[in-house]
Design a protein around this motif. Sequence first.
Motif, mmCIF file in Angstrom:
data_model
loop_
_atom_site.group_PDB
_atom_site.id
_atom_site.type_symbol
_atom_site.label_atom_id
_atom_site.label_comp_id
_atom_site.label_asym_id
_atom_site.label_seq_id
_atom_site.Cartn_x
_atom_site.Cartn_y
_atom_site.Cartn_z
ATOM 1 N N THR A 261 0.846 -1.191 0.000
ATOM 2 C CA THR A 261 0.000 0.000 0.000
ATOM 3 C C THR A 261 0.886 1.248 0.000
ATOM 4 O O THR A 261 1.931 1.289 0.655
ATOM 5 C CB THR A 261 -0.917 0.022 1.237
ATOM 6 N N THR A 262 0.462 2.246 -0.747
ATOM 7 C CA THR A 262 1.285 3.457 -0.889
ATOM 8 C C THR A 262 1.537 4.121 0.451
ATOM 9 O O THR A 262 2.615 4.648 0.690
ATOM 10 C CB THR A 262 0.612 4.482 -1.822
ATOM 11 N N GLY A 263 0.530 4.096 1.305
ATOM 12 C CA GLY A 263 0.686 4.730 2.613
ATOM 13 C C GLY A 263 1.832 4.131 3.411
ATOM 14 O O GLY A 263 2.681 4.848 3.938
ATOM 15 N N TRP A 264 1.890 2.802 3.434
ATOM 16 C CA TRP A 264 2.935 2.122 4.204
ATOM 17 C C TRP A 264 4.311 2.383 3.586
ATOM 18 O O TRP A 264 5.276 2.707 4.286
ATOM 19 C CB TRP A 264 2.633 0.622 4.273
ATOM 20 N N VAL A 265 4.394 2.275 2.248
ATOM 21 C CA VAL A 265 5.678 2.493 1.573
ATOM 22 C C VAL A 265 6.195 3.906 1.873
ATOM 23 O O VAL A 265 7.344 4.103 2.280
ATOM 24 C CB VAL A 265 5.536 2.300 0.044
ATOM 25 N N GLY A 266 5.310 4.891 1.717
ATOM 26 C CA GLY A 266 5.712 6.277 1.942
ATOM 27 C C GLY A 266 6.144 6.505 3.382
ATOM 28 O O GLY A 266 7.150 7.158 3.657
ATOM 29 N N TRP A 267 5.394 5.909 4.302
ATOM 30 C CA TRP A 267 5.671 6.062 5.728
ATOM 31 C C TRP A 267 7.046 5.496 6.072
ATOM 32 O O TRP A 267 7.875 6.155 6.701
ATOM 33 C CB TRP A 267 4.573 5.356 6.529
ATOM 34 N N PRO B 73 8.784 10.954 -6.653
ATOM 35 C CA PRO B 73 7.728 10.619 -5.691
ATOM 36 C C PRO B 73 8.199 9.553 -4.687
ATOM 37 O O PRO B 73 9.174 8.858 -4.939
ATOM 38 C CB PRO B 73 6.613 10.052 -6.569
ATOM 39 N N ASN B 74 7.448 9.452 -3.616
ATOM 40 C CA ASN B 74 7.833 8.548 -2.544
ATOM 41 C C ASN B 74 6.924 7.323 -2.531
ATOM 42 O O ASN B 74 6.125 7.134 -1.632
ATOM 43 C CB ASN B 74 7.762 9.304 -1.211
ATOM 44 N N GLY B 75 7.021 6.529 -3.589
ATOM 45 C CA GLY B 75 6.275 5.271 -3.626
ATOM 46 C C GLY B 75 4.836 5.392 -4.100
ATOM 47 O O GLY B 75 4.056 4.477 -3.870
ATOM 48 N N SER B 76 4.489 6.494 -4.769
ATOM 49 C CA SER B 76 3.092 6.634 -5.185
ATOM 50 C C SER B 76 2.831 5.900 -6.506
ATOM 51 O O SER B 76 3.734 5.324 -7.098
ATOM 52 C CB SER B 76 2.722 8.106 -5.299
ATOM 53 N N ARG B 77 1.589 5.933 -6.940
ATOM 54 C CA ARG B 77 1.187 5.185 -8.138
ATOM 55 C C ARG B 77 1.011 6.108 -9.335
ATOM 56 O O ARG B 77 0.612 7.246 -9.178
ATOM 57 C CB ARG B 77 -0.160 4.493 -7.914
ATOM 58 N N VAL B 78 1.263 5.567 -10.517
ATOM 59 C CA VAL B 78 0.974 6.291 -11.744
ATOM 60 C C VAL B 78 0.168 5.354 -12.640
ATOM 61 O O VAL B 78 0.564 4.219 -12.863
ATOM 62 C CB VAL B 78 2.279 6.696 -12.457
#
Lengths: 426, 144
Positions: A261-267, B73-78
């Motif tokens: 999940t993007t939230g976990w990766v970013g965190w 970006p920091n792991g976001s989606r495209v």
Amino acid sequence: MILPLHGLGSRQDLPLPFEFVLLGAALALVVSFAVLVAAWRRPRFTRPAGRPLPGLTRVVDAPAARAGVRLLALALYAWMALALWFGQDRVTNPVFGFVFVWLWVGLVPLSLLFGPLWRRANPLRTLARLVPRTSARTLSDDAWGRIGVLPGMVTLLGFAWLELVQPDNNTLAVLRWWAVAWVLIVVGGAVLFGERWVGATDPFEVFAERIATLSPWQRIDGVIHLTNPLRHATTAPAPRGAAWVNCTLLGITAYDSFTNTTGWVGWVQSSELPRELWGTAGLLAMTLLVAGTFALAARATAAGWSDAAAASLVPIVVGYSAAHYLSLLVIEGQRTAILASDPLGLGWNVFGTAELGVNTGIFDYPEVVAVIQLAAIVVGHLLGVLIAHDASLAVLRERRVVIGQLPMLVLMIGYTCAGLLLLFSP
Amino acid sequence: MRRYLTVAVLALALAGCAGAPAASPSGPGSTAPLATPASLPASSSPTLSTPSTAPTPSVRTITIELANGKVSPNGSRVNLAKGEPFVLDITSDRNDEVHVHGFDKEIAVKAGKRVKVEMTADRTGRYEVESHHPEMLIVVLQIR
């Protein structure tokens, strides 16, 4: 699998469309309450039964068949050990796919289709028999009963840590250390305490045995019977710690999905703390979350926390595994078979597979994959609910059959919705 | 021609707003000439720029920045459509590789240099784009 295993798991499935998540949740609800009000009212799966297959039993138990299965599995391990020790430290080494895809993912369908095959084939058992026993200690049956598969829960978490947290787990140096530790613990212990140690500690056997309880093959008084998988799961003996093992399996798969999940990766990536710390905490937290909610629901029913009650989690584990790893198994499973022809990277083509290409046809049908994922989760849920229903009938008094089942039902709906949401991967 | 100009001006203005702080202080890399300003605005923001009105074949640009051991970006989606071309526009303050998983593409990145790589989203699925030193997930391509 989130870790950048180069080449391995380099492609993941598209997120489950949100309509599918809603549809799955609705189906889970409908199915659950349909079972609650409309299913049978007297326990049906109180004892093992089925169609006896003495002919099949004779074939399976023939010394030649036993030896053949053992030799085949031992040869496979030996071949991969060759790749692990003398192969190249590159993506093209088949050992990575063997451990993380063939074993970890492949044992699920294998055990579903063939039952407790891995216990019989397990090369670590064969090794333990080859090494002369020191017979230093013999444990009583009672002691083995108390140990159960609890050590297996720990080794399973260890494997999950290797798969999901361990940095550089795509390098031979790291994998070798883990392999040495694994063989030392499992085979070394078996030399000291006897072969039963393997069944208690080998993570792959422990987990394959849990999945095998949902296979249509059950031994009753030594004879293989063709049976209803639900009856098998309900009546199969549950060793001590089986509930923990099932919760751990669910927790591992859920955590694997959660790390996408993007939230976990970013965190994790913007945190100053090392990611191994987050990974360890996340893996343990997810396992405890599953076990904790299961414990709560079990306490709220008359049955309480028991290893037998956790039988209802097995189909959910299988559903999660199928939904999360189907494409991985198809794609990386093929790649591993291709690479297996050349374990040392010397241009061999031992099995004639080296020249084959990976059939990526599955990429062209993302909708079909999504439907299969949805079906796996919902069918797993249905089977789990049916097992829990039957088990609760056996312990609940007549007037409380509906109310008494509710906590477990709510728990399963929760697991199913969580599984769907994780596949949606926000 | 006027429409081209408008688009170019708009794109530059956007780029200026979004990326001013990031683009100004770094060394010679930041002065890399803009080849096609209309279709490739030099935005340093982590978001995507899709010039919807541009009549030239509009190519999606994914702007990637590696700085101080962090990624943007920091792991976001495209989200990309199958068959769609896209451009990875990478600047970095260190020597590194950017690895596009599933495409077997390793892009070497030099400190202070800007690299643009054009690719085609020719397969469906989710693919991770990562840096290697340190290992960071930059962006996930979702191709349907």
